[in-house]
Design an enzyme around this catalytic site. Structure first.
Site, short mmCIF file in Angstrom:
data_model
loop_
_atom_site.label_atom_id
_atom_site.label_comp_id
_atom_site.label_asym_id
_atom_site.label_seq_id
_atom_site.Cartn_x
_atom_site.Cartn_y
_atom_site.Cartn_z
N HIS A 105 3.98 -6.59 -35.76
CA HIS A 105 3.21 -5.67 -36.61
C HIS A 105 3.19 -4.28 -36.00
CE1 HIS A 105 -0.50 -5.86 -34.10
NE2 HIS A 105 -0.27 -7.15 -33.98
N ASP A 107 0.82 -1.90 -36.80
CA ASP A 107 -0.52 -1.32 -36.70
C ASP A 107 -1.20 -1.74 -35.41
OD1 ASP A 107 -0.58 -3.96 -37.77
OD2 ASP A 107 -2.64 -3.69 -38.45
N ASP A 138 -0.33 -5.21 -27.70
CA ASP A 138 -0.56 -5.78 -29.04
C ASP A 138 -0.18 -4.77 -30.09
OD1 ASP A 138 -1.46 -7.21 -31.20
OD2 ASP A 138 -3.58 -6.96 -30.78
N GLU A 172 -1.59 -6.21 -39.85
CA GLU A 172 -1.96 -7.48 -39.21
C GLU A 172 -3.40 -7.43 -38.71
OE1 GLU A 172 -2.66 -10.57 -36.24
OE2 GLU A 172 -2.77 -8.42 -35.91
N GLU A 173 -3.78 -6.27 -38.18
CA GLU A 173 -5.10 -6.16 -37.56
C GLU A 173 -6.24 -6.19 -38.58
OE1 GLU A 173 -5.44 -6.72 -34.61
OE2 GLU A 173 -3.77 -5.92 -33.43
N GLU A 200 3.75 -12.80 -32.32
CA GLU A 200 3.06 -12.41 -31.08
C GLU A 200 2.29 -13.55 -30.40
OE1 GLU A 200 -0.35 -9.73 -31.85
OE2 GLU A 200 -0.17 -10.42 -33.90
ZN LIG Z 1 -1.39 -8.33 -32.61
#
Ligand SMILES: [Zn+2]
Length: 449
Positions: A105, A107, A138, A172-173, A200
């Site tokens: 991702h 974001d 991340d 995703e977040e 991830e």
């Molecule tokens: Zn992540």
């Protein structure tokens, strides 16, 4: 004859070993190459893709330019306006075989700059080699490592048998629905014939990498209680507050029992049901706060429950209906969100992490060949985009090659050491080689039909 051929044979053996070494471990980075690799990572980290207003356009433009520099095909999909998903393709020699999808991702979660030693979007490289940035763990690291691994494989003349796709997804977040969620159910996705997905994982403070084969399913539960109102001084049975307190006591006991399994090391965090109280709503408001001499007629609690995919959901639902929100105590409940523990075929939404799954064996061996160690596979304690693919019955592993690294996802001062980052690239080289060269007899016969 033996005496003449022995040295040649030995020499041959030496060369074969050297080539194999190169092919599996990945050559070390020349200093110039390492600098260029790190500065490309920093460049990606400097694009502010934090919510609530991620600069997706800049991230997509940056990734497109890398796709072009690597001669990868690319298309930008926009399932929801303003939220581009970039899909890259490295065509394989055998396009009829199921493909490999490398997902990441674009974001990141917001950062509070004043609590950081280095500004969160400066990607500052400290003298100790740590690169400080939101997204360094991340998961911009992983997205760029995929690309860098492909860069090195291409330079090495490697050609994949299976087609490799890279998806750079938004959102995703904030749940992933408009990103990987839309993608997974799209016709475009169907046409990719994805056989396995990498997504991830988490950093590991130990020398072993962590790998995830499933994740807990969020159940967000709201429980309401009703009861007769009464004077604050009166003791009587069946008030809304008393009903709620009984539920909270029961939940607390359940929570403690689950947590004890983690504390005593019987189970890992992802293997137990977590229950946390996230809100309590009750009371009769007054201009200065709450009315103090009145027991309210309604009370409500909110719970974040996370359910491992190998749990019996019926037993948990029974517990909710009979112990936490029984109608006999004037209680009702509803789910704000309830992700099924099953995939679309009614099987637990987990990817086998044993020898029954050839992708697992390939992953384990590829990491070992690249000098990496894996710890025991785990259930991811929270949610990732991998669930959208597991729901379709596609094997998906959560893996971010960050060993010897404190877990700083979503935390202040998130960082990744540059050597750990470089090592991760060689790990992906090995995995991509192994996955894209995998010959499965079933696939072969299907491909011939
Ligand atoms: Zn992540």
């Amino acid at each position: 004859m033996a005496s003449t051929f022995a040295p040649i044979f030995l020499l041959l053996l030496f060369f074969t070993a050297a080539v194999a070494e190169h092919a599996t471990k990945g050559a070390a980075f020349a200093p110039d190459e390492a600098d260029a690799v790190i500065s490309r990572f920093q460049e990606y980290l400097r694009i502010d893709t934090a919510h609530p207003s991620p600069d997706y356009a800049a991230a997509a433009a940056f990734l497109r330019s890398h796709a072009e520099s690597l001669s990868l095909q690319h298309q930008t999909l926009e399932f929801v306006a303003g939220k581009p998903l970039l899909l890259l393709k490295w065509p394989g020699r055998r396009p009829s075989l199921p493909s490999i999808l490398l997902n990441s991702h674009t974001d990141v979660v917001p950062a509070e700059p004043h609590k950081w030693v280095h500004p969160p979007f400066s990607a500052a490289l400290a003298p100790d080699g740590n690169i400080h940035a939101r997204g360094s763990q991340d998961m911009k690291c992983v997205g760029m490592q995929y690309l860098e691994a492909i860069r090195r494989l291409k330079a090495d003349g490697f050609v994949p048998d299976r087609t490799i796709y890279l998806s750079f997804v938004p959102d995703e977040e904030i749940g992933g629905t408009d990103g990987a969620g839309e993608f997974a159910v799209s016709d475009t996705f169907k046409q990719l014939k994805v056989g396995v997905v990498l997504d991830e994982g988490l950093a590991s403070p130990k020398p072993e990498y962590r790998v995830f084969y499933g994740e807990r399913c969020p159940w967000w539960l709201m429980i309401k209680a009703q009861g007769a109102p009464g004077h604050g001084a009166k003791l009587y049975d069946g008030s809304a507050m008393e009903n709620v307190m009984k539920s909270v006591e029961s939940m607390r006991r359940f929570r403690a029992a689950q947590f004890d399994l983690v504390k005593t090391g019987v189970k890992a965090e992802g293997e137990v049901v977590s229950v946390n109280l996230v809100y309590l709503k009750a009371g009769t408001p007054s201009p200065t706060g709450f009315v103090m001499n009145l027991q309210p007629s309604e009370a409500e609690v909110g719970l974040d429950i996370r359910v491992p995919p190998n749990t019996d959901p019926k037993a948990l639902e029974r517990r909710i209906a009979e112990e936490w929100a029984p109608s006999s105590r004037n209680m009702t409940y509803e789910f704000k969100q309830k992700v099924s523990v099953f995939d679309m075929f009614g099987r637990p939404a987990i990817t086998s992490a044993d020898s029954s799954n050839p992708w697992w064996t390939l992953l384990e061996e590829a990491i070992k060949k690249a000098n990496g160690k894996l710890s025991k596979p785990e259930i991811f304690p929270a949610s990732t985009d991998a669930r959208f693919f597991r729901e379709l019955g596609i094997p998906a592993f959560g893996f971010s090659p960050m060993a010897n690294t404190p877990i700083l996802l979503h935390d202040h001062n998130e960082f990744l050491n540059k050597d750990e980052y470089l090592k991760g690239i060689t790990i992906y080289e090995s995995i991509i080689r192994a996955f894209s060269s995998y010959k499965d007899s079933d696939d072969e016969s299907r491909a011939e039909l």
